[in-house]
Enzyme design. Sequence first.
Site, PDB file in Angstrom:
ATOM      1  N   ASP A  37     -24.791   0.399   1.252  1.00  0.00           N
ATOM      2  CA  ASP A  37     -24.747   0.422   2.710  1.00  0.00           C
ATOM      3  C   ASP A  37     -25.748  -0.568   3.273  1.00  0.00           C
ATOM      4  OD1 ASP A  37     -24.726   1.098   5.410  1.00  0.00           O
ATOM      5  OD2 ASP A  37     -25.876   2.949   5.120  1.00  0.00           O
ATOM      6  N   ASP A  41     -26.143   2.955   8.268  1.00  0.00           N
ATOM      7  CA  ASP A  41     -25.561   4.072   9.013  1.00  0.00           C
ATOM      8  C   ASP A  41     -25.151   5.236   8.121  1.00  0.00           C
ATOM      9  OD1 ASP A  41     -23.325   3.038   7.752  1.00  0.00           O
ATOM     10  OD2 ASP A  41     -22.160   2.742   9.583  1.00  0.00           O
ATOM     11  N   ASP A  45     -20.518  -0.353   2.987  1.00  0.00           N
ATOM     12  CA  ASP A  45     -19.778  -1.375   3.719  1.00  0.00           C
ATOM     13  C   ASP A  45     -19.590  -2.620   2.857  1.00  0.00           C
ATOM     14  OD1 ASP A  45     -22.388  -2.572   3.876  1.00  0.00           O
ATOM     15  OD2 ASP A  45     -22.747  -1.469   5.740  1.00  0.00           O
ATOM     16  N   ASP A 223      -1.354   2.746  -3.852  1.00  0.00           N
ATOM     17  CA  ASP A 223      -1.558   4.181  -3.723  1.00  0.00           C
ATOM     18  C   ASP A 223      -0.226   4.923  -3.731  1.00  0.00           C
ATOM     19  OD1 ASP A 223      -3.496   6.380  -3.058  1.00  0.00           O
ATOM     20  OD2 ASP A 223      -2.246   6.521  -1.265  1.00  0.00           O
ATOM     21  N   GLU A 284      -0.613   3.410  -8.936  1.00  0.00           N
ATOM     22  CA  GLU A 284      -1.091   4.787  -9.064  1.00  0.00           C
ATOM     23  C   GLU A 284       0.157   5.659  -9.105  1.00  0.00           C
ATOM     24  OE1 GLU A 284      -3.608   8.290  -6.805  1.00  0.00           O
ATOM     25  OE2 GLU A 284      -2.153   7.048  -5.759  1.00  0.00           O
TER      26      GLU A 284
END
Length: 562
Positions: A37, A41, A45, A223, A284
């Site tokens: 990060d 926050d 990211d 996915d 997947e």
Amino acid sequence: MTSTQENPSALHVDAEPGTEWWRTAVIYQIYPRSFADASGDGIGDLPGITSRLDDLRTLGVDAIWLSPFMTSPQRDAGYDVADYCDVDPLFGTLADFDDLLEAAHARGIRVIVDLVPNHSSDQHAWFQEALAAAPGSPERARYMFRDGKGANGELPPNNWESVFGGPAWTRIKEADGEPGQWYLHLFDSSQPDFDWSNEVVREDFRGVLRFWLDRGVDGFRVDVAHGLIKADGLPDYTPPAESDSMGGGETDVPYWGQEGVHEVYRDWHELLAGYAGDRALCAEAWLPTPDKTALWVRPDEMHQAFNFPYLQTGWDAAALRDVVTESLRAFPAVGAPSTWVLSNHDVVRHASRLALTAENPQGHGIGPDSAGQPIPDVGLARARAATTLMLALPGSAYLYQGEELGLPEVIDLPDSARQDPTWFRTNGERYGRDGCRVPIPWTADAPAYGFNDSGESWLPQPAEWARLARDRQVGVEGSTLELYRTLLATRREHGLGAGDLSWVEGYGDDVVAFRNGAVTVVANAGAEPVELPAGARVLVASGPIDGATLPVDTAVWITSAS
């Protein structure tokens, strides 16, 4: 420096057929919100990922796979996409993505992005347009809207249940305020399923693929790749009790593994073939056998499919020999490499899963009140041994962030911190997947263990992770991190990903032993130590070895003494 590091454009040059990078690659899955990060926050990211690429280069991986970072209301951690062609502000900007891609390529690391084609967010403009339009309209036709049953349409179109628990149908109010049609959502109600029989949907996603390929990505992890197409007539279906949430143990499910889905991937294969650099598709697809899974990687379809039958195999020598044998028969039979994986963002981390003392169906997760709590020391030993075995197998392997640190599942998350939709939709009956998604530790004495500088963390990190932080393991002989680095370097040195496996007999039923090129692998899954060949030279071992004796829950790579 390698040639690809000196010349990043070399990553986008086609290889000779049969030698493409994805056939032997070790691919590292990054769950962006939990990796690093940079903003502070509490949510990882893209700039955070970029800042840690040198750590991945020294680990020795060939590619990274980024779980969703696209625009999303984050009802399901980004698997509910509201804009397929932009970056969610939580994770940064498109410019941040371009910087990450360039930095990864400069280090010889390819980048695979997650694509979620089965469903979108209910906040996507397409679904909002569908809600505003009338039944039978082109806008509604993008999704699986159906009239309800009963005298006034008050009953859902069929009895399907969501993967996350509860009904798979939600009824909307029409523009006049009256109850109207129902829409299908195999996952959360905020994730409406697309209707892939609609050519408009297919063209929409061709555009999405081109958008990211034009930016330079090396491929897509798809996915719910065994979803998309639903059986004609949407027949009722009740899954067996205690079944896997994604259908991996079942056959003939009307919303998984339908024949028509293969047309979609043949189309995508052709589209990717128009780009240089051997771009890849990985499915997947939770299917019950390697033979079923291999259907997704026939020569004109996907390039890889996750080997979930292997992931779901316990620490049992006979079962491991069977699934490896079947995998190395089924996948090469259609011209594809087998893939190998032990952990990801949807399953209990294998440092805990391999030491569970009760059944734990995929997707249920474990928490403080779960039966069959793992035995930590046993779990770590087995995890290290299982990885040592896996990385010697021919084909491509996937690692999940943090497993190189020996991270276990986080079991004692407070109920108030849990965020997985599974937890809420089952009223706490299933803990879900939060325990494998906790932000990983980099620096023992830093705020949030180096995840960021602020100490914020979207899921709480356990105190025990200080001793597992990366800086506590770098250069430390016997640490899990150094084991992984040694395994990956030795795998590359001996070309094991492109090798051939032959079984070695004589070690007993509780041992997995095979030869790949000049390397012999012996993994002791039994209850008694095993004698190794006299004079064998140890290349790498998952744990301490007592002379020529291989302890239980330990694996080793050896060669003949030179």
